[in-house]
Design an enzyme around this catalytic site. Structure first.
Site, PDB file in Angstrom:
ATOM      1  N   HIS A   1       0.911  -1.231  -0.006  1.00  0.00           N
ATOM      2  CA  HIS A   1      -0.033   0.123   0.071  1.00  0.00           C
ATOM      3  C   HIS A   1       1.010   1.083  -0.012  1.00  0.00           C
ATOM      4  O   HIS A   1       2.185   1.262   0.290  1.00  0.00           O
ATOM      5  CB  HIS A   1      -0.941   0.086   1.269  1.00  0.00           C
ATOM      6  CG  HIS A   1      -0.217   0.169   2.517  1.00  0.00           C
ATOM      7  ND1 HIS A   1      -0.013  -0.778   3.350  1.00  0.00           N
ATOM      8  CD2 HIS A   1       0.216   1.142   3.194  1.00  0.00           C
ATOM      9  CE1 HIS A   1       0.550  -0.481   4.507  1.00  0.00           C
ATOM     10  NE2 HIS A   1       0.816   0.707   4.625  1.00  0.00           N
TER      11      HIS A   1
ATOM     12  N   GLU B   1      -3.841   3.405   1.763  1.00  0.00           N
ATOM     13  CA  GLU B   1      -4.024   3.673   3.238  1.00  0.00           C
ATOM     14  C   GLU B   1      -4.322   5.215   3.463  1.00  0.00           C
ATOM     15  O   GLU B   1      -3.274   6.031   3.310  1.00  0.00           O
ATOM     16  CB  GLU B   1      -2.779   3.094   4.179  1.00  0.00           C
ATOM     17  CG  GLU B   1      -2.865   3.561   5.603  1.00  0.00           C
ATOM     18  CD  GLU B   1      -1.715   3.080   6.518  1.00  0.00           C
ATOM     19  OE1 GLU B   1      -1.632   3.630   7.674  1.00  0.00           O
ATOM     20  OE2 GLU B   1      -0.950   2.397   6.075  1.00  0.00           O
TER      21      GLU B   1
ATOM     22  N   HIS C   1       2.687  11.603  -6.988  1.00  0.00           N
ATOM     23  CA  HIS C   1       1.184  11.344  -7.110  1.00  0.00           C
ATOM     24  C   HIS C   1       0.864   9.927  -7.077  1.00  0.00           C
ATOM     25  O   HIS C   1       2.036   9.230  -7.156  1.00  0.00           O
ATOM     26  CB  HIS C   1       0.732  11.864  -8.575  1.00  0.00           C
ATOM     27  CG  HIS C   1       1.654  11.297  -9.740  1.00  0.00           C
ATOM     28  ND1 HIS C   1       2.843  11.871 -10.138  1.00  0.00           N
ATOM     29  CD2 HIS C   1       1.559  10.035 -10.519  1.00  0.00           C
ATOM     30  CE1 HIS C   1       3.321  11.357 -11.137  1.00  0.00           C
ATOM     31  NE2 HIS C   1       2.539  10.111 -11.346  1.00  0.00           N
TER      32      HIS C   1
ATOM     33  N   GLU D   1      -2.827  10.770 -11.139  1.00  0.00           N
ATOM     34  CA  GLU D   1      -2.385  10.921 -12.457  1.00  0.00           C
ATOM     35  C   GLU D   1      -3.231   9.767 -13.088  1.00  0.00           C
ATOM     36  O   GLU D   1      -3.459   8.514 -12.651  1.00  0.00           O
ATOM     37  CB  GLU D   1      -0.821  10.558 -12.778  1.00  0.00           C
ATOM     38  CG  GLU D   1      -0.749  10.435 -14.379  1.00  0.00           C
ATOM     39  CD  GLU D   1       0.694  10.070 -14.652  1.00  0.00           C
ATOM     40  OE1 GLU D   1       0.729  10.307 -15.864  1.00  0.00           O
ATOM     41  OE2 GLU D   1       1.340   9.529 -13.785  1.00  0.00           O
TER      42      GLU D   1
END
Length: 133
Positions: free
Chosen positions: A5, A56, A74, A122
């Site tokens: 994550h 998360e 990003h 993005e």
């Protein structure tokens, strides 16, 4: 090894869950309060954590604003039709900060949106990228 994550700190957990789930179509996978530490963790994603990388969302109860800094870039999401995806996201209230189109120096068609905390996301057109490969 497996990429599990990415964690981002958020100002308003409810608003962030709404954005990632209602606007981007992710699912709230789990959420847990940690009263002793005064924070809540919420995990969102497109599928079960055992098979997918997820986001998360960390909400520190006593912090109401963060500096995003200039090192983080990003998150990136693949979409089938970037123009259609941006139109739909715009209808849902997403802030488009870079309209869809080819990358500046040619190549993949991309766009950028911004979440409620100012994080950039993005969007990468998977269909057009595959046609160029």
């Amino acid at each position: 090894m497996k990429f599990l994550h990415t964690m981002i700190r958020v100002n308003d957990l409810g608003e962030s869950i709404k954005f990632y789930c209602d606007v981007l179509g992710m699912k709230l996978l789990r959420k847990k309060d940690y009263p002793a530490g005064r924070f809540t963790l919420a995990f969102v994603g497109y599928g079960d954590e055992s098979e997918n990388t997820v986001v998360e969302l960390t909400h520190n109860w006593d912090t109401h604003q963060y500096d995003l800094g200039n090192a983080f870039g990003h998150l990136a999401l693949g979409v089938d039709d970037i123009y259609k995806a941006c139109d739909e996201l715009r209808r849902q209230g997403a802030k488009i900060v870079r309209e869809p189109g080819p990358m500046k120096h040619g190549g993949t068609e991309i766009a950028f949106i911004e979440d409620p905390n100012g994080y950039k996301i993005e969007l990468i057109d998977l269909t057009r990228r595959a046609q160029r490969a």
